[in-house]
Design a protein around this motif. Sequence first.
Motif, PDB file in Angstrom:
ATOM      1  N   LYS A 211     -36.482 -60.369 -28.269  1.00 39.08           N
ATOM      2  CA  LYS A 211     -36.040 -59.364 -27.299  1.00 39.08           C
ATOM      3  C   LYS A 211     -36.840 -58.075 -27.436  1.00 39.08           C
ATOM      4  CE  LYS A 211     -32.123 -56.400 -26.074  1.00 39.08           C
ATOM      5  NZ  LYS A 211     -30.691 -56.058 -26.312  1.00 39.08           N
ATOM      6  N   TYR A 212     -36.974 -57.589 -28.642  1.00 38.10           N
ATOM      7  CA  TYR A 212     -37.641 -56.297 -28.833  1.00 38.10           C
ATOM      8  C   TYR A 212     -39.156 -56.436 -28.979  1.00 38.10           C
ATOM      9  CZ  TYR A 212     -33.094 -54.108 -29.224  1.00 38.10           C
ATOM     10  OH  TYR A 212     -31.830 -53.644 -28.942  1.00 38.10           O
ATOM     11  N   GLY A 213     -39.613 -57.534 -29.561  1.00 42.39           N
ATOM     12  CA  GLY A 213     -41.043 -57.688 -29.778  1.00 42.39           C
ATOM     13  C   GLY A 213     -41.817 -58.022 -28.520  1.00 42.39           C
ATOM     14  N   GLN A 214     -41.207 -58.797 -27.617  1.00 44.42           N
ATOM     15  CA  GLN A 214     -41.931 -59.236 -26.429  1.00 44.42           C
ATOM     16  C   GLN A 214     -42.346 -58.062 -25.556  1.00 44.42           C
ATOM     17  OE1 GLN A 214     -42.456 -62.912 -25.732  1.00 44.42           O
ATOM     18  NE2 GLN A 214     -44.115 -61.692 -24.855  1.00 44.42           N
ATOM     19  N   LYS A 215     -41.464 -57.068 -25.431  1.00 41.30           N
ATOM     20  CA  LYS A 215     -41.786 -55.882 -24.625  1.00 41.30           C
ATOM     21  C   LYS A 215     -43.046 -55.195 -25.153  1.00 41.30           C
ATOM     22  CE  LYS A 215     -40.123 -51.176 -23.758  1.00 41.30           C
ATOM     23  NZ  LYS A 215     -39.025 -50.194 -23.887  1.00 41.30           N
ATOM     24  N   VAL A 216     -43.139 -55.070 -26.454  1.00 40.38           N
ATOM     25  CA  VAL A 216     -44.271 -54.379 -27.066  1.00 40.38           C
ATOM     26  C   VAL A 216     -45.560 -55.162 -26.849  1.00 40.38           C
ATOM     27  CG1 VAL A 216     -45.221 -53.513 -29.231  1.00 40.38           C
ATOM     28  CG2 VAL A 216     -42.760 -53.316 -28.793  1.00 40.38           C
ATOM     29  N   VAL A 217     -45.503 -56.464 -27.097  1.00 40.85           N
ATOM     30  CA  VAL A 217     -46.704 -57.301 -26.995  1.00 40.85           C
ATOM     31  C   VAL A 217     -47.164 -57.423 -25.544  1.00 40.85           C
ATOM     32  CG1 VAL A 217     -47.596 -59.639 -27.377  1.00 40.85           C
ATOM     33  CG2 VAL A 217     -46.178 -58.540 -29.121  1.00 40.85           C
ATOM     34  N   ASN A 218     -46.231 -57.399 -24.605  1.00 47.08           N
ATOM     35  CA  ASN A 218     -46.602 -57.473 -23.189  1.00 47.08           C
ATOM     36  C   ASN A 218     -47.384 -56.253 -22.732  1.00 47.08           C
ATOM     37  OD1 ASN A 218     -45.325 -59.933 -22.911  1.00 47.08           O
ATOM     38  ND2 ASN A 218     -43.500 -59.117 -21.912  1.00 47.08           N
ATOM     39  N   GLU A 219     -47.104 -55.119 -23.329  1.00 48.53           N
ATOM     40  CA  GLU A 219     -47.648 -53.858 -22.825  1.00 48.53           C
ATOM     41  C   GLU A 219     -48.848 -53.322 -23.600  1.00 48.53           C
ATOM     42  OE1 GLU A 219     -46.704 -52.220 -20.124  1.00 48.53           O
ATOM     43  OE2 GLU A 219     -45.133 -53.668 -19.610  1.00 48.53           O
ATOM     44  N   ILE A 220     -48.958 -53.675 -24.872  1.00 53.81           N
ATOM     45  CA  ILE A 220     -49.942 -53.014 -25.735  1.00 53.81           C
ATOM     46  C   ILE A 220     -50.895 -54.047 -26.328  1.00 53.81           C
ATOM     47  CG2 ILE A 220     -50.265 -51.497 -27.729  1.00 53.81           C
ATOM     48  CD1 ILE A 220     -47.382 -50.524 -27.259  1.00 53.81           C
ATOM     49  N   GLN A 221     -52.154 -53.785 -26.201  1.00 56.52           N
ATOM     50  CA  GLN A 221     -53.187 -54.682 -26.721  1.00 56.52           C
ATOM     51  C   GLN A 221     -53.559 -54.309 -28.154  1.00 56.52           C
ATOM     52  OE1 GLN A 221     -54.803 -57.448 -25.247  1.00 56.52           O
ATOM     53  NE2 GLN A 221     -53.044 -57.219 -23.873  1.00 56.52           N
ATOM     54  N   PRO A 222     -53.850 -55.299 -28.987  1.00 56.93           N
ATOM     55  CA  PRO A 222     -54.323 -54.988 -30.341  1.00 56.93           C
ATOM     56  C   PRO A 222     -55.733 -54.410 -30.327  1.00 56.93           C
ATOM     57  CG  PRO A 222     -54.412 -57.354 -29.942  1.00 56.93           C
ATOM     58  CD  PRO A 222     -53.731 -56.752 -28.747  1.00 56.93           C
ATOM     59  N   THR A 223     -56.109 -53.844 -31.431  1.00 54.74           N
ATOM     60  CA  THR A 223     -57.467 -53.336 -31.599  1.00 54.74           C
ATOM     61  C   THR A 223     -58.456 -54.485 -31.477  1.00 54.74           C
ATOM     62  OG1 THR A 223     -56.515 -51.820 -33.223  1.00 54.74           O
ATOM     63  CG2 THR A 223     -58.915 -51.918 -33.086  1.00 54.74           C
ATOM     64  N   SER A 224     -59.515 -54.303 -30.755  1.00 54.87           N
ATOM     65  CA  SER A 224     -60.521 -55.365 -30.632  1.00 54.87           C
ATOM     66  C   SER A 224     -61.406 -55.398 -31.866  1.00 54.87           C
ATOM     67  CB  SER A 224     -61.383 -55.132 -29.395  1.00 54.87           C
ATOM     68  OG  SER A 224     -62.274 -54.047 -29.610  1.00 54.87           O
ATOM     69  N   LYS A 225     -62.094 -56.515 -32.044  1.00 53.53           N
ATOM     70  CA  LYS A 225     -62.978 -56.648 -33.204  1.00 53.53           C
ATOM     71  C   LYS A 225     -64.104 -55.631 -33.170  1.00 53.53           C
ATOM     72  CE  LYS A 225     -65.802 -60.450 -31.262  1.00 53.53           C
ATOM     73  NZ  LYS A 225     -65.033 -60.637 -30.025  1.00 53.53           N
ATOM     74  N   ASN A 226     -64.493 -55.213 -31.974  1.00 56.64           N
ATOM     75  CA  ASN A 226     -65.564 -54.220 -31.858  1.00 56.64           C
ATOM     76  C   ASN A 226     -65.096 -52.805 -32.169  1.00 56.64           C
ATOM     77  OD1 ASN A 226     -67.457 -56.186 -31.042  1.00 56.64           O
ATOM     78  ND2 ASN A 226     -66.772 -56.026 -28.916  1.00 56.64           N
ATOM     79  N   GLU A 227     -63.761 -52.605 -32.179  1.00 56.02           N
ATOM     80  CA  GLU A 227     -63.205 -51.277 -32.438  1.00 56.02           C
ATOM     81  C   GLU A 227     -62.585 -51.154 -33.824  1.00 56.02           C
ATOM     82  OE1 GLU A 227     -61.511 -49.693 -28.230  1.00 56.02           O
ATOM     83  OE2 GLU A 227     -60.575 -51.521 -28.996  1.00 56.02           O
ATOM     84  N   ILE A 228     -62.554 -52.248 -34.566  1.00 54.83           N
ATOM     85  CA  ILE A 228     -61.772 -52.231 -35.810  1.00 54.83           C
ATOM     86  C   ILE A 228     -62.350 -51.266 -36.830  1.00 54.83           C
ATOM     87  CG2 ILE A 228     -62.956 -54.213 -36.883  1.00 54.83           C
ATOM     88  CD1 ILE A 228     -60.124 -55.077 -37.868  1.00 54.83           C
ATOM     89  N   ALA A 229     -63.656 -51.147 -36.889  1.00 54.80           N
ATOM     90  CA  ALA A 229     -64.255 -50.190 -37.822  1.00 54.80           C
ATOM     91  C   ALA A 229     -63.881 -48.763 -37.439  1.00 54.80           C
ATOM     92  CB  ALA A 229     -65.773 -50.359 -37.861  1.00 54.80           C
ATOM     93  N   ASN A 230     -63.887 -48.470 -36.148  1.00 57.93           N
ATOM     94  CA  ASN A 230     -63.476 -47.142 -35.691  1.00 57.93           C
ATOM     95  C   ASN A 230     -61.992 -46.894 -35.941  1.00 57.93           C
ATOM     96  OD1 ASN A 230     -65.981 -46.257 -34.809  1.00 57.93           O
ATOM     97  ND2 ASN A 230     -65.698 -47.028 -32.731  1.00 57.93           N
ATOM     98  N   PHE A 231     -61.185 -47.963 -35.840  1.00 58.25           N
ATOM     99  CA  PHE A 231     -59.751 -47.806 -36.107  1.00 58.25           C
ATOM    100  C   PHE A 231     -59.526 -47.360 -37.548  1.00 58.25           C
ATOM    101  CE2 PHE A 231     -55.511 -49.199 -37.306  1.00 58.25           C
ATOM    102  CZ  PHE A 231     -54.743 -48.846 -36.204  1.00 58.25           C
ATOM    103  N   TRP A 232     -60.204 -47.988 -38.475  1.00 51.95           N
ATOM    104  CA  TRP A 232     -59.987 -47.662 -39.889  1.00 51.95           C
ATOM    105  C   TRP A 232     -60.873 -46.517 -40.377  1.00 51.95           C
ATOM    106  CZ3 TRP A 232     -55.581 -48.742 -41.657  1.00 51.95           C
ATOM    107  CH2 TRP A 232     -54.882 -49.855 -41.180  1.00 51.95           C
TER     108      TRP A 232
END
Length: 496
Positions: free
Chosen positions: A244-265
């Motif tokens: 119920k609570y997780g599906q809303k989040v996953v539907n709306e928000i994308q994870p960090t892409s592999k090309n952005e992961i270095a910038n994320f950290w």
Amino acid sequence: MKKNIILLTVLGLLTTFSSCSDDDIYKESPNAILVDEFYKTEEDFTKAIYGLYQDFKQIGFYGGSGYSRDLVVVGDILSDNLLSNYGGRGSNRAANNWTYDSSQTPTDIYGAAYRMISDANFILSKINNLKEGEFKNRIKAEVVLIRAIAHFEVARHYSEIPTQNSTSISSIGIPYLTEYNPEFKASRTKTIKEVYDNITQDIESVINYLPDNYQDINRLNQYSASAFLSRVYLYNGNYDKVIKYGQKVVNEIQPTSKNEIANFWTSKTSKGSLFEIPYLQANDPSIGSNFGYGTNANNMVMEFSVDKELYDLYDSATESERKNTYFKIYNLAGDANNENIIVNKYFPGQIKNYINHARYLRVEEVIFNLAEAYYLKGNPSQSLQILNIERAQRYTNFEGEEKGEELFEAIITERRKELAFENGDRWFTLKRLLGVKNIPLKYSKGIKRSGNGYRADGSGTAPVQLELKESDYRWQLPIPKEAINRNENLTQNKGY
């Protein structure tokens, strides 16, 4: 007004069993005119809520003390991800060897969390000074949610997790404090089920008063609250609520892409982050100090190195971006130029010349929560589909067609890899899975470490103990001795 914000932390010391002297505690009296003149305006409460968020910068959460006792490292020390480096000072080595007791505890989160709870309850004691309306409702919702987070951290560290075994729901819980009372000496009268029910009921009672967006990730909103509820309900074994609570989040928000992961950290982007504490100033804590310190291979002193077994799970050919972001191999002069695998995710800040934000919730975790919930609800096709959302952002190619127990293994392995060195996830995953049914049998047996030493090739000193059985009392950490000494109503955990 700076003194007023500091006052929150001073008042919080009264219920956290701090080692400060009485003189230190009572420098600012709760009855002082200073308090009476504060908490009158929206500006006052805005400053107060920002002060409460600063509690996440305490040692135990993300304080970066250099003694390896923060949330970002302790769970990996206790589990099978990190090894005590014998070229270091021996910081928190007792945790890695499972030789801790109430005098030598693995973490400072007990005191930090109850200080946060006290500060939250103090704000709530003044909340009716605000007029009814949207501003008051939001402040109250944020404070209640932060208080719930703090209780959750104490509960999962110091009590059983509801899914840990068949009797865990009736096992001893923790003091759940909802009123500010510096003289109150709490006892552990609630079961762990009651504690988890208090946490979820508190959050669900206020979630609709939070902003319905995820743009401001430095303050809690409906998306970060939903993500947190997906975590709590996963620990509670309520998989319908995880969905119920997780599906809303996953539907709306994308994870960090592999090309952005270095910038994320390197904190150049926060895409995929749901709630984080920004570290922007030079005097902000350095999270990487939990793992070691130094500026180059010649002067670097590692307190913990990565187990070769974990490092080898990452494929250089298909996930080079993540592997290179998470790890570096150094020939350390302090270890006779032997290769060591270091945690590059945060450390060392001096080399990268930046400060990491403290990430408490990410959408990637919610993906794993959701995939596991669908699997345990008997919907493997949906479980696989959810898991592949994350894997599509990490790998240049992957098969992504697992079935049965292989699918569950893929979820837990990907979770281990993605969330390594984040908020103790590996330790708590292994702890909560001990009593879960219809999963691979090995998860009911406890921890069995690799036996590797701390160097990159597996040589060097290994942990003293390699197995922690499912029934071992050390899954529940010891309540600090000073807390027991200050409060005769507290009950110590069994075995200590």
